[in-house]
Design an enzyme around this catalytic site. Structure first.
Site, mmCIF file in Angstrom:
data_model
loop_
_atom_site.group_PDB
_atom_site.id
_atom_site.type_symbol
_atom_site.label_atom_id
_atom_site.label_comp_id
_atom_site.label_asym_id
_atom_site.label_seq_id
_atom_site.Cartn_x
_atom_site.Cartn_y
_atom_site.Cartn_z
ATOM 1 N N ARG A 197 10.752 -4.140 9.963
ATOM 2 C CA ARG A 197 10.409 -3.040 10.871
ATOM 3 C C ARG A 197 10.203 -3.628 12.262
ATOM 4 O O ARG A 197 10.025 -4.832 12.391
ATOM 5 C CB ARG A 197 9.113 -2.388 10.353
ATOM 6 C CG ARG A 197 8.935 -0.948 10.754
ATOM 7 C CD ARG A 197 7.769 -0.339 9.995
ATOM 8 N NE ARG A 197 6.515 -0.975 10.367
ATOM 9 C CZ ARG A 197 5.384 -0.863 9.664
ATOM 10 N NH1 ARG A 197 5.371 -0.169 8.553
ATOM 11 N NH2 ARG A 197 4.294 -1.457 10.077
ATOM 12 N N ARG A 252 -1.512 -8.928 13.198
ATOM 13 C CA ARG A 252 -1.947 -7.921 12.223
ATOM 14 C C ARG A 252 -2.785 -8.555 11.114
ATOM 15 O O ARG A 252 -3.748 -7.965 10.638
ATOM 16 C CB ARG A 252 -0.727 -7.180 11.663
ATOM 17 C CG ARG A 252 -0.227 -6.129 12.664
ATOM 18 C CD ARG A 252 1.265 -5.882 12.554
ATOM 19 N NE ARG A 252 1.674 -5.298 11.320
ATOM 20 C CZ ARG A 252 2.886 -5.470 10.771
ATOM 21 N NH1 ARG A 252 3.786 -6.244 11.369
ATOM 22 N NH2 ARG A 252 3.183 -4.891 9.654
ATOM 23 N N LYS A 262 0.831 -1.216 0.000
ATOM 24 C CA LYS A 262 0.000 0.000 0.000
ATOM 25 C C LYS A 262 0.861 1.261 0.000
ATOM 26 O O LYS A 262 0.607 2.199 -0.739
ATOM 27 C CB LYS A 262 -0.894 0.074 1.258
ATOM 28 C CG LYS A 262 -1.857 -1.053 1.441
ATOM 29 C CD LYS A 262 -2.700 -0.858 2.711
ATOM 30 C CE LYS A 262 -1.907 -0.883 4.008
ATOM 31 N NZ LYS A 262 -1.416 -2.195 4.425
ATOM 32 N N ARG A 312 11.498 -6.912 5.274
ATOM 33 C CA ARG A 312 11.470 -5.483 5.605
ATOM 34 C C ARG A 312 12.044 -5.243 7.003
ATOM 35 O O ARG A 312 12.810 -4.320 7.216
ATOM 36 C CB ARG A 312 10.026 -4.985 5.514
ATOM 37 C CG ARG A 312 9.850 -3.535 5.851
ATOM 38 C CD ARG A 312 8.441 -3.059 5.548
ATOM 39 N NE ARG A 312 7.481 -3.497 6.556
ATOM 40 C CZ ARG A 312 6.189 -3.167 6.558
ATOM 41 N NH1 ARG A 312 5.710 -2.444 5.575
ATOM 42 N NH2 ARG A 312 5.388 -3.590 7.507
ATOM 43 N N ARG A 372 -9.561 1.353 8.261
ATOM 44 C CA ARG A 372 -9.152 -0.008 8.529
ATOM 45 C C ARG A 372 -10.235 -0.807 9.252
ATOM 46 O O ARG A 372 -10.027 -1.974 9.564
ATOM 47 C CB ARG A 372 -7.931 0.039 9.435
ATOM 48 C CG ARG A 372 -6.741 -0.731 8.926
ATOM 49 C CD ARG A 372 -5.587 -0.380 9.835
ATOM 50 N NE ARG A 372 -4.460 -1.212 9.634
ATOM 51 C CZ ARG A 372 -3.320 -0.803 9.057
ATOM 52 N NH1 ARG A 372 -3.202 0.416 8.591
ATOM 53 N NH2 ARG A 372 -2.312 -1.623 8.978
HETATM 54 P P1 ADP Z 1 0.930 -2.515 8.136
HETATM 55 O O1 ADP Z 1 -0.117 -2.244 7.082
HETATM 56 O O2 ADP Z 1 2.131 -3.215 7.603
HETATM 57 O O3 ADP Z 1 0.379 -3.167 9.378
HETATM 58 P P2 ADP Z 1 0.991 0.303 8.919
HETATM 59 O O4 ADP Z 1 2.198 1.176 8.957
HETATM 60 O O5 ADP Z 1 -0.112 0.662 7.976
HETATM 61 O O6 ADP Z 1 1.560 -1.147 8.614
HETATM 62 O O7 ADP Z 1 0.346 0.201 10.391
HETATM 63 C C1 ADP Z 1 1.123 -0.123 11.506
HETATM 64 C C2 ADP Z 1 0.260 -0.121 12.772
HETATM 65 O O8 ADP Z 1 -0.314 1.188 12.986
HETATM 66 C C3 ADP Z 1 -0.949 -1.058 12.757
HETATM 67 O O9 ADP Z 1 -0.588 -2.366 13.144
HETATM 68 C C4 ADP Z 1 -1.865 -0.372 13.790
HETATM 69 O O10 ADP Z 1 -1.491 -0.652 15.109
HETATM 70 C C5 ADP Z 1 -1.618 1.102 13.555
HETATM 71 N N1 ADP Z 1 -2.588 1.699 12.610
HETATM 72 C C6 ADP Z 1 -2.304 2.210 11.372
HETATM 73 N N2 ADP Z 1 -3.416 2.670 10.777
HETATM 74 C C7 ADP Z 1 -4.443 2.454 11.630
HETATM 75 C C8 ADP Z 1 -5.850 2.692 11.586
HETATM 76 N N3 ADP Z 1 -6.445 3.242 10.529
HETATM 77 N N4 ADP Z 1 -6.593 2.318 12.658
HETATM 78 C C9 ADP Z 1 -6.027 1.760 13.737
HETATM 79 N N5 ADP Z 1 -4.724 1.491 13.840
HETATM 80 C C10 ADP Z 1 -3.915 1.830 12.794
#
Ligand code: ADP
Length: 189
Positions: A129, A140, A13, A127, A88
């Site tokens: 992280r 996740r 994404k 990756r 999400r």
């Molecule tokens: P990934 O898609 O690889 O999980 P992101 O960087 O998009 O990585 O998100 C990392 C973390 O940030 C998620 O596991 C969550 O805890 C939090 N997060 C991100 N976006 C949201 C959202 N829209 N609602 C709730 N938590 C979020």
């Protein structure tokens, strides 16, 4: 021009959203990046987010909805936004609709990136992280299946969903993104 990217962790994404945003000249808003930065700076939102980020759980809907609600009123968002990682959950999707209705600018398209689970795991492990540990990754995925997956149906019913095969190279995937972009859902044309 408001666009959302939806996909499980590791689907690509961020890569696609940042490229499309650059091409359209509008901001790319990654809620993951915003929350990680807030946590690093230990802002009030960041202190809440920090409790969830490392565990693979989603931060509470209202927290992220408030952050986005504020962010999109800034002047750089006037021409639109590419959202990455938001919405999400179904409550986030309906809250976004309410925010956009207030602005008078409806969502244009929802792009979903599809990648098989084993490939996602391989990408995330590569990756590396800090939340890319196998246990957190599984949490996740679980969040994605239970909470995020239902928004695909939500956007499908609105005629906004476009599904993309995310298994190719970033260039292959971006070509598909653009092809959908150039043929937006009929309901919008
Ligand atoms: P990934 O898609 O690889 O999980 P992101 O960087 O998009 O990585 O998100 C990392 C973390 O940030 C998620 O596991 C969550 O805890 C939090 N997060 C991100 N976006 C949201 C959202 N829209 N609602 C709730 N938590 C979020």
């Amino acid at each position: 021009m408001l666009i959302v990217f939806i996909g499980p962790p590791g689907a690509g994404k961020g890569t696609q959203a940042s490229r499309l945003a650059a091409e359209l000249g509008i901001p790319h808003l990654s809620t993951g990046d915003i929350l990680r930065e807030a946590a690093r700076q230990q802002t009030p939102v960041g202190q809440i987010a920090a409790k969830y980020l490392g565990s693979g759980q989603l931060v509470p809907d209202q927290v992220i909805v408030d952050v986005i609600g504020e962010r999109i009123t800034e002047s750089d968002c006037e021409q639109g936004v590419v959202f990455d990682g938001f919405p999400r959950t179904l409550p986030q999707a309906t809250a976004l609709d309410a925010l956009l209705e207030q602005r008078g600018t409806p969502l244009k398209i929802a792009l979903s990136l599809d990648v098989p689970e084993q490939m996602l795991i391989d990408r995330l492990m590569a990756r590396g992280r800090s939340d890319d540990q196998i246990e957190t990754i599984h949490k996740r995925f679980e969040s994605f299946d239970q909470l995020t997956h239902p928004i695909l149906e939500y956007y499908r019913q609105k005629g906004l969903l476009r599904e993309i095969d995310g298994t190719g190279t970033p260039d292959d995937v971006y070509a598909q993104v653009l092809s959908h972009w150039k043929t937006p859902p009929q309901v919008l044309s």
